[in-house]
Write a protein that holds these residues in place. Structure first.
Motif, PDB file in Angstrom:
ATOM      1  N   THR A 160       4.371  43.083  28.417  1.00 34.35           N
ATOM      2  CA  THR A 160       4.462  43.953  27.615  1.00 34.35           C
ATOM      3  C   THR A 160       5.275  43.895  26.356  1.00 34.35           C
ATOM      4  N   PRO A 161       4.764  43.200  25.563  1.00 36.63           N
ATOM      5  CA  PRO A 161       5.740  42.621  24.349  1.00 36.63           C
ATOM      6  C   PRO A 161       6.347  43.450  23.467  1.00 36.63           C
ATOM      7  N   GLU A 162       6.089  45.054  23.608  1.00 37.46           N
ATOM      8  CA  GLU A 162       6.813  45.964  22.978  1.00 37.46           C
ATOM      9  C   GLU A 162       8.382  45.983  23.525  1.00 37.46           C
ATOM     10  N   THR A 163       8.467  45.585  24.743  1.00 40.20           N
ATOM     11  CA  THR A 163       9.462  45.529  25.296  1.00 40.20           C
ATOM     12  C   THR A 163      10.916  44.630  24.687  1.00 40.20           C
ATOM     13  N   LEU A 164      10.134  43.747  23.697  1.00 38.00           N
ATOM     14  CA  LEU A 164      10.947  42.287  23.454  1.00 38.00           C
ATOM     15  C   LEU A 164      12.205  42.732  22.794  1.00 38.00           C
ATOM     16  N   HIS A 165      12.300  43.788  21.776  1.00 35.44           N
ATOM     17  CA  HIS A 165      13.362  44.026  21.219  1.00 35.44           C
ATOM     18  C   HIS A 165      14.603  44.586  22.120  1.00 35.44           C
ATOM     19  N   ASN A 166      14.332  45.507  22.785  1.00 34.32           N
ATOM     20  CA  ASN A 166      15.464  46.262  23.759  1.00 34.32           C
ATOM     21  C   ASN A 166      15.860  44.936  24.568  1.00 34.32           C
ATOM     22  N   GLN A 167      14.673  44.199  25.152  1.00 29.37           N
ATOM     23  CA  GLN A 167      15.036  43.275  25.973  1.00 29.37           C
ATOM     24  C   GLN A 167      16.096  41.982  25.350  1.00 29.37           C
ATOM     25  N   ILE A 168      16.028  41.731  24.119  1.00 25.19           N
ATOM     26  CA  ILE A 168      16.971  40.870  23.728  1.00 25.19           C
ATOM     27  C   ILE A 168      18.423  41.480  23.431  1.00 25.19           C
ATOM     28  N   TRP A 169      18.222  42.638  23.118  1.00 26.77           N
ATOM     29  CA  TRP A 169      19.625  43.370  22.919  1.00 26.77           C
ATOM     30  C   TRP A 169      20.344  43.220  24.530  1.00 26.77           C
ATOM     31  N   LEU A 170      19.418  43.665  25.696  1.00 23.73           N
ATOM     32  CA  LEU A 170      19.992  43.660  26.980  1.00 23.73           C
ATOM     33  C   LEU A 170      20.339  42.294  27.386  1.00 23.73           C
ATOM     34  N   MET A 171      20.072  41.143  26.725  1.00 20.53           N
ATOM     35  CA  MET A 171      20.439  39.913  26.991  1.00 20.53           C
ATOM     36  C   MET A 171      21.760  39.405  26.209  1.00 20.53           C
ATOM     37  N   SER A 172      22.017  40.556  25.116  1.00 19.97           N
ATOM     38  CA  SER A 172      23.274  40.049  24.222  1.00 19.97           C
ATOM     39  C   SER A 172      24.532  41.028  25.090  1.00 19.97           C
ATOM     40  N   ASP A 173      25.621  40.416  24.368  1.00 21.42           N
ATOM     41  CA  ASP A 173      27.002  40.999  25.234  1.00 21.42           C
ATOM     42  C   ASP A 173      27.112  42.504  24.999  1.00 21.42           C
ATOM     43  N   ARG A 174      26.103  43.229  24.471  1.00 24.15           N
ATOM     44  CA  ARG A 174      26.255  44.783  24.350  1.00 24.15           C
ATOM     45  C   ARG A 174      25.953  45.266  25.862  1.00 24.15           C
ATOM     46  N   ALA A 175      25.366  44.672  26.726  1.00 25.97           N
ATOM     47  CA  ALA A 175      24.922  44.954  27.896  1.00 25.97           C
ATOM     48  C   ALA A 175      25.992  44.783  29.124  1.00 25.97           C
ATOM     49  N   ILE A 176      27.288  44.295  28.485  1.00 33.27           N
ATOM     50  CA  ILE A 176      28.332  44.199  29.247  1.00 33.27           C
ATOM     51  C   ILE A 176      29.592  44.512  28.590  1.00 33.27           C
ATOM     52  N   PRO A 177      29.626  45.751  28.327  1.00 30.96           N
ATOM     53  CA  PRO A 177      30.784  46.480  27.353  1.00 30.96           C
ATOM     54  C   PRO A 177      32.115  46.060  28.127  1.00 30.96           C
ATOM     55  N   ARG A 178      33.193  45.921  27.146  1.00 31.15           N
ATOM     56  CA  ARG A 178      34.640  45.876  27.797  1.00 31.15           C
ATOM     57  C   ARG A 178      34.991  47.225  28.372  1.00 31.15           C
ATOM     58  N   SER A 179      34.686  48.364  27.356  1.00 33.09           N
ATOM     59  CA  SER A 179      34.870  49.880  27.977  1.00 33.09           C
ATOM     60  C   SER A 179      33.776  50.798  27.514  1.00 33.09           C
ATOM     61  N   PHE A 180      33.609  51.854  27.962  1.00 33.34           N
ATOM     62  CA  PHE A 180      32.587  52.799  27.450  1.00 33.34           C
ATOM     63  C   PHE A 180      33.281  53.256  26.088  1.00 33.34           C
ATOM     64  N   ARG A 181      34.566  53.116  25.864  1.00 32.60           N
ATOM     65  CA  ARG A 181      35.265  53.606  24.746  1.00 32.60           C
ATOM     66  C   ARG A 181      35.224  52.533  23.560  1.00 32.60           C
ATOM     67  N   MET A 182      34.494  51.347  23.793  1.00 33.76           N
ATOM     68  CA  MET A 182      34.204  50.635  22.715  1.00 33.76           C
ATOM     69  C   MET A 182      32.815  50.074  22.595  1.00 33.76           C
ATOM     70  N   MET A 183      32.071  51.171  22.656  1.00 28.16           N
ATOM     71  CA  MET A 183      30.529  51.002  22.490  1.00 28.16           C
ATOM     72  C   MET A 183      29.991  51.774  21.339  1.00 28.16           C
ATOM     73  N   GLU A 184      29.096  51.451  20.882  1.00 32.98           N
ATOM     74  CA  GLU A 184      28.410  52.431  19.867  1.00 32.98           C
ATOM     75  C   GLU A 184      27.307  53.233  20.685  1.00 32.98           C
ATOM     76  N   GLY A 185      26.939  54.174  20.041  1.00 33.71           N
ATOM     77  CA  GLY A 185      25.879  55.082  20.744  1.00 33.71           C
ATOM     78  C   GLY A 185      24.828  55.469  19.422  1.00 33.71           C
ATOM     79  N   PHE A 186      23.552  55.483  20.106  1.00 32.21           N
ATOM     80  CA  PHE A 186      22.489  55.763  19.200  1.00 32.21           C
ATOM     81  C   PHE A 186      21.385  56.741  19.823  1.00 32.21           C
ATOM     82  N   GLY A 187      21.030  57.735  18.772  1.00 33.93           N
ATOM     83  CA  GLY A 187      20.036  58.618  19.249  1.00 33.93           C
ATOM     84  C   GLY A 187      18.714  58.017  19.387  1.00 33.93           C
TER      85      GLY A 187
END
Ligand code: HDE
Length: 712
Positions: free
Chosen positions: A195-222
């Protein structure tokens, strides 16, 4: 921890919730029927050793209620933590929207926010490599508005129809319910690689964004593109962003693995403690506005939720600030029972035809029916709006409202026509009059078929250290798969995103990058016109880099609420501690004294200090930085403790700031510290200000290449 601030945080919602609160203070215990209870330890028996009597209604009530305490957990986002707060607007956005929360700067709109992981069960650990949910309920004067987003700006799939497949693939494999809260397994990569449409979210999932230091130190997106509608009925497209004022920070995978064991409630505790200490997390809300006439000017489709709009193309305008300043009183009543829905809207905001969003509009009410058990879930205190509700909906399980009168229909004359319809001037909701003229088709637009350009942009935008982490994450996750054809398909797809990245992953896997995709989709799953048609188009490069995508550019110099470990034993240099403590606490950091034993420790002046934790009961990964004051006796005792050395080695490995003074340096000499004395974030006999600057960097990633060899 510093003392909790006086709670001056009341809002219209906190007053509303007050009606349902009770704490039993100075009251006698009663049954649920109000009968006073004078024994809750012994059941009613025939003689003191005799059989229990069925007649014992007090026992039956207690056990029956207990038997039914659990409700189904959320099918996704089951594990979460919530907090109350408010939102304040900087300046009116009336040019774009008529929504009161975005036009009236005098308002302090109450909010309830729930953060979550996606895949794990309610009792799973906080540091799973996963997307984080970031759902906000605004209790506005015009009704509830929910912004139900994530900490990544895009999603895995383009059409709601595929959501059950995505989630079934990432959840534990159904035959043996393994693995919990982890995407690193065959079924997920089977789905992703087909399902190649997953690749964009997948690469974000492999980045450090997927292991935040704190909920207080995350961006949020609609994520989805929404519409804003102004008084004239004109529409603008909008993407919603939350920007944390503490910056965006993550931890390393090695820490995540260790935190799983050391404190599986790490994020939940962090949010709670910060709010209790009066260190209120804050985010600015940003709008990315696109005029209607620009809808087709981009190289991607605004309706495609797997695409972001780079901030270099459309800047994010910060329009207001959210502050979370009150912990819930009861986890179940508030955090568990809160029910979000992207379809909870107020006039001035509307949907687009994003096919993922459209499907969500159905799902969120439906899921509450099985989770909360009744269409009356809007009456649960945490869900009810702060303005009044009047309509002709009636009855159903657990109805709380007592509707008076004879009529529950419209139009009526017996009830005086009430509740009457709102006149448009009174703020009724009308949907945006979008012109629709099309054939009914089960199709996807070809404008959705570019699956490589944005993952490639994301990768190009990262710093070297972020790229290293990301490649290691792919190697870890794909390495956990057991089917070679799945690994090869993944390698091929990654090579289409970026050749260097694929090279790094292939070396770790010990596998060649295939030159073409093996086991084509139509062989594996039967010819499928849709899948064939939507094979990715050639990669485009409409922007070389986007700074907003790298955490390096999302920092602040604040060290508020950072946790600093001070390693001591009896006889430590009390003056050095007090100097450091004063300087760090002035900047809002949290100092904890970790000693070779619990209870109290005596400094070199004989003064007793309360120990926050014995070294035995805590871990280096739970702290942001370490300080070792001098004092011969204290340092000698620490040198005898393997845990103290492990603490330093791990802090070094995880690139954290370390300060030592006087004899404290001996602990560096006794660990890998001796090889890092010239490091930019290792401070020997420096003033506290330097240490503060080091902590503010979050991590010295330049150290990582050398530090990763530390076998800690
Ligand atoms: Fe959700 N999602 N979702 N989702 N979602 C739920 O609703 C669903 C999607 C998100 O803290 C469920 O009340 C479908 C995107 C958050 O309570 C459920 C689709 C985004 C939360 C559901 C999506 C989200 C949920 C489970 C594809 C980011 C947690 C319990 C069409 C923009 C909210 C519940 C909380 C929860 C369905 C896709 C975010 C089953 C069908 C995209 C943050 O209704």
């Amino acid at each position: 921890m510093s003392k909790p601030k006086q709670n001056d945080n009341s809002t219209s919602k906190s007053e509303d919730l007050q009606k349902n609160k009770e704490d039993g203070k100075d009251q006698s215990m009663t049954t649920n029927q109000g009968l006073k209870v004078n024994d809750t330890n012994n059941s009613l028996k025939a003689g003191e050793r005799g059989a229990t009597l069925l007649e014992d209604f007090i026992l039956r009530e207690k056990i029956t209620h207990f038997d039914h305490e659990r409700i189904p957990e959320r099918i996704v986002h089951a594990r979460g933590s919530g907090a109350h707060g408010h939102f304040e607007l900087y300046e009116s956005q009336e040019k774009y929207t008529k929504a009161g929360i975005f036009t009236d700067t005098s308002r302090k709109t109450p909010v309830f926010v729930r953060f979550s992981t996606v895949a794990g069960s309610k009792g799973s650990a906080d540091l799973a490599r996963d997307v984080r949910g970031f759902a906000t309920k605004f209790y506005t004067e015009e009704g509830v508005f929910d912004l139900v987003g994530n900490n990544m700006p895009i999603f895995f799939i383009q059409d709601a129809m595929k959501f059950p497949d995505l989630i079934h693939s990432v959840k534990p494999e159904p035959n043996r319910e393994i693995p919990q809260a982890a995407s690193a397994h065959d079924t997920f990569y089977d789905f992703v690689s087909h399902t190649p449409e997953t690749l964009h979210n997948q690469i974000w999932l492999m980045s450090d964004r997927a292991i935040p230091r704190s909920f207080r130190m995350m961006e949020g997106f609609g994520i989805h593109t929404f519409r804003l509608i102004n008084e004239e009925g004109k529409s603008h497209f909008v993407k919603f962003h939350w920007k944390p004022l503490l910056g965006v920070h993550s931890i390393t995978w090695d820490e995540a693995v260790k935190i799983h064991g050391a404190d599986s409630d790490f994020h939940r505790r962090d949010l709670w403690d910060a709010i209790e200490a009066g260190q209120y997390p804050e985010w600015e809300l940003g709008f990315q506005i696109v005029p209607e006439e620009d809808e087709h000017k981009f190289d991607f489709d605004l309706l495609d939720p797997t695409k972001l709009i780079p901030e270099e193309m459309v800047p994010v305008k910060r329009i207001g600030k959210m502050t979370l300043n009150r912990n819930p009183d009861n986890f179940f009543a508030e955090t568990e029972q809160v029910a979000f829905h992207p379809g909870h809207l107020v006039p001035g905001i509307d949907f687009t035809n994003d096919p993922l969003l459209q499907g969500r509009l159905f799902s969120y009410t439906d899921t509450q029916l099985s989770r909360l058990g009744s269409p009356n879930f809007h009456e649960i205190p945490i869900n009810r709006p702060v303005n009044e509700v009047h309509n002709n909906q009636r009855d159903a399980h657990m109805r709380m409202t007592i509707n008076k009168g004879k009529t529950a229909y419209f139009p009526n004359s017996i009830g005086g026509g009430c509740p009457h319809l709102a006149k448009m001037a009174e703020g009724g909701f009308t949907s945006y009059e979008e012109r629709v003229d099309a054939k009914k088709v089960r199709e996807r637009s070809e404008s959705f078929s570019d699956h490589y350009s944005q993952p490639a942009l994301f990768y190009r935008s990262l710093q070297d250290w972020e790229k290293e982490h990301l490649a290691a994450a792919y190697a870890f996750e794909i390495g956990k798969c057991t089917y070679d054809h799945i690994k090869k398909r993944m390698l091929y797809l990654i090579s289409q995103i970026d050749k260097d990245l694929a090279q790094k992953v292939s070396e770790s896997l010990g596998m060649e990058i295939p030159s073409e995709i093996e086991n084509p989709v139509n062989q594996a799953i039967g010819a499928d016109a849709d899948v064939e048609k939507h094979q990715p188009k050639e990669k485009k490069n409409y922007l070389e880099k986007s700074e907003a995508l790298s955490q390096t550019h999302l920092k602040t110099d604040r060290i508020t609420s950072r946790k600093i470990a001070v390693l001591v034993s009896d006889g430590f240099d009390g003056k050095a501690l007090m100097e450091m403590k004063e300087a760090l606490e002035e900047k809002g950091a949290v100092i904890q004294l970790l000693a070779t034993h619990g209870g109290t420790v005596k400094c070199d002046k004989g003064k007793e200090h309360q120990v926050d934790a014995a070294l035995l009961t805590t871990e280096s990964v739970l702290f942001d930085a370490v300080f070792v004051p001098g004092g011969e006796k204290s340092v000698n005792a620490l040198l005898e403790e393997a845990k103290a050395k492990k603490f330093i080695n791990e802090a070094l490995k995880h690139c954290k700031a370390i300060a030592v003074s006087k004899e404290g340096e001996q602990l560096l000499d006794a660990t890998y510290g001796k090889e890092f004395k010239e490091d930019a974030c290792v401070f020997i006999n420096k003033n506290p200000q330097k240490f503060i600057e080091g902590i503010a960097k979050h991590r010295n990633w330049e150290r990582e290449e050398k530090a990763k060899k530390i076998p800690a």
